[in-house]
Write a protein that holds these residues in place. Structure first.
Motif, PDB file in Angstrom:
ATOM      1  N   ASN A  35      44.996  43.774  34.610  1.00  0.00           N
ATOM      2  CA  ASN A  35      44.990  42.458  34.778  1.00  0.00           C
ATOM      3  C   ASN A  35      45.414  42.182  36.257  1.00  0.00           C
ATOM      4  N   GLU A  53      46.912  46.577  30.713  1.00  0.00           N
ATOM      5  CA  GLU A  53      47.015  45.870  29.353  1.00  0.00           C
ATOM      6  C   GLU A  53      45.807  46.295  28.359  1.00  0.00           C
ATOM      7  N   ILE A 110      37.373  37.335  30.242  1.00  0.00           N
ATOM      8  CA  ILE A 110      37.424  38.121  31.648  1.00  0.00           C
ATOM      9  C   ILE A 110      36.749  37.530  32.711  1.00  0.00           C
ATOM     10  N   HIS A 141      41.936  34.803  30.546  1.00  0.00           N
ATOM     11  CA  HIS A 141      42.984  35.818  30.035  1.00  0.00           C
ATOM     12  C   HIS A 141      43.077  37.022  30.863  1.00  0.00           C
ATOM     13  N   TYR A 142      42.252  37.834  31.351  1.00  0.00           N
ATOM     14  CA  TYR A 142      42.049  38.636  31.969  1.00  0.00           C
ATOM     15  C   TYR A 142      41.285  38.607  33.312  1.00  0.00           C
ATOM     16  N   TRP A 143      41.831  38.861  34.378  1.00  0.00           N
ATOM     17  CA  TRP A 143      41.264  38.888  35.711  1.00  0.00           C
ATOM     18  C   TRP A 143      41.156  40.295  36.277  1.00  0.00           C
ATOM     19  N   MET A 144      39.981  40.754  36.586  1.00  0.00           N
ATOM     20  CA  MET A 144      39.667  41.859  37.005  1.00  0.00           C
ATOM     21  C   MET A 144      38.886  41.943  38.282  1.00  0.00           C
TER      22      MET A 144
END
Length: 491
Positions: A9, A16, A240, A269-272
């Protein structure tokens, strides 16, 4: 799965365990291309990276809504807030409508993605088709006090926002330093601070692409589109958001600020982020003039290329590095990828030629588990590929008569290739894709080699050599073995 998926993340800078907000549904948003030129290798990397994620999430049983936007307005030539719109400039120079430019290059982008075996997204929204949503976003941010109107444009007030929140949370930048070092810059009269970014820009008389708004005729700022379209198709909170590392600042940083300013918290919630393709250590891109288009790779026409490379070689080249590491272009690296992929495809073809035994003297167990562990570990495709090479060595050992394998182990190896190489890593099996025509073609080749073998047995060396030499001349590789001869298409 015994080992759940973990992803890095960018927001927390940690790997995570992936726990989707709306399981079993997953919302995935990826920044797509600005369509004013042909796709190059730098465009291929995020497309392939998030194609792997899309494929794997679906394999794990999630229902994925994958949104990949098309930027066709608001991306300006000099920076995010100044200069001419890139698509409008292209349209003016070529005397076309802006949407003609968009459609032409979008068609070519789709063709390149299809060649790379990149699956289409669930939704592919255009920024120009969501002007109303972007205007509503700007109105909300204004209402909440985090933006201001200036001479027909609307800007995000970074300094005011930063007093209540953290502008720089994704990139790790210190906004106080940015404010102190940019206050004295000229040419920013409309802005309270040079770090403020445009939510809506007033259209000058010569500007082609414009829409009516409460602040006058204009167009949305580049950063608005993803926030507005992400909210529309995935809701105020989704799982995401992905893109290239070059988008972390300012684009994705601004997206976070816009989301929090409009709804009170971040949408994502998640940055990729995938890393860059480089050439001699420099990012490959249009601005540096060091890019090679995908079509030039496919036909070998660029001066930096020693040969043409197939789409699957390009895909395999990208997957041999972890998505968060840089990949430096070189002909040597691409040629190594070409040979590596050929070894895997040859091993898969050899599976069909092996006669199973009662016992196995090779160890085929554990490869499937290792491949899963690699993909669960932040989509570690190079490690998964290394395990496929282990499987290839087992196959070749048996094929060469140096080991035996049971029907069950043979079936397991075939399933491993089908699942991981073809389904999840997305390498296209050209033989399968060709269908019946390839099967007929293969039978014809086998017949020719049978005739050649008979000629050799009859000591008709002239006929034997003629068949081998003419097949070699038109591009086949012929290998004599103790059991006859084998063939494959040459490079």
């Amino acid at each position: 799965m015994e080992h759940p998926l973990h992803i890095h993340n960018t927001l927390t800078r940690k790997k995570e365990q992936f726990i989707p907000l709306h399981a079993p549904h997953v919302g995935l948003y990826v920044c797509g291309p600005t369509v004013y030129g042909d796709a190059h290798l730098g465009h291929a990397r995020p497309a392939i990276t998030f194609d792997i994620l899309f494929r794997y999430l679906r394999h794990l049983g999630y229902k994925v809504r994958y949104v990949r936007n098309i930027t066709d307005v608001g991306h300006l030539e000099h920076d995010a807030d100044s200069g001419e719109d890139k698509i409008a400039k292209k349209a003016r120079l070529e005397q076309l409508e802006p949407m003609e430019v968009v459609q032409y290059y979008l068609n070519r982008y789709h063709k390149a993605m299809d060649a790379l075996n990149v699956l289409p997204p669930s939704i592919e929204p255009h920024a120009s088709g969501h002007i109303i949503e972007q205007i509503e976003l700007v109105k909300t941010i204004l209402k909440n006090g985090f933006a201001y109107e200036s001479e027909g444009s609307v800007y995000f007030d970074v300094e005011k926002y930063n007093k209540q929140h953290n502008y720089g949370v994704l990139s790790g930048r210190n906004v106080e330093d940015m404010l102190n070092t940019t206050r004295e810059l000229d040419g920013q009269e409309e802005k309270r601070n040079p770090v403020d970014f445009a939510l809506w820009k007033k259209a000058q008389p010569e500007h082609i692409m414009r829409w009516p708004s409460p602040w006058g005729a204009g167009f949305p700022g580049w950063h608005c589109e993803c926030t507005a379209m992400g909210k529309k198709y995935l809701g105020e909170h989704f799982d995401i958001h992905g893109g290239g590392m070059d988008l972390v600042f300012p684009h994705h940083e601004c997206e976070i600020a816009q989301a929090i300013a409009s709804q009170g918290d971040d949408m994502v919630h998640y940055w990729m982020h995938n890393n860059m393709i480089t050439v001699n250590g420099q990012k490959m891109g249009k601005s540096l003039g060091n890019f090679i288009t995908l079509d030039e790779f496919f036909d070998g026409s660029h001066k930096m290329l020693h040969q043409a490379y197939s789409a699957m070689t390009i895909r395999f080249f990208i997957l041999q590095a972890h998505y968060r590491s840089t990949v430096d272009f070189s002909n040597e690296a691409l040629q190594a990828s070409e040979k590596g992929l050929s070894r895997l495809m040859d091993a898969y073809a050899n599976l069909q030629k092996i006669t199973p035994s009662e016992t196995s003297t090779v160890e085929a167990e554990g490869i499937r588990t290792k491949c899963y562990e690699a993909l669960n570990d932040d989509l570690n495709t190079p490690i998964a590929i290394s395990h496929l090479f282990d499987a290839a060595r087992i196959i070749n050992t048996v094929k060469d008569g140096k080991g035996t394998i049971t029907a069950a182990d043979l079936k397991e190896l075939k399933e491993i290739f089908d699942l991981f190489l073809f389904d999840l890593l997305g390498v296209r099996n050209e033989a399968t894709a060709a269908g019946n025509s390839y099967e007929v073609f293969g039978k014809a080749m086998d017949l020719l080699l049978t005739i050649r073998q008979q000629a050799k047995q009859n000591k008709d060396w002239a006929t034997s050599d003629k068949i081998r030499n003419e097949l070699t001349e038109i591009g086949f590789e012929i290998k004599d073995t103790k059991d006859g001869a084998e063939w494959k298409l040459g490079k």
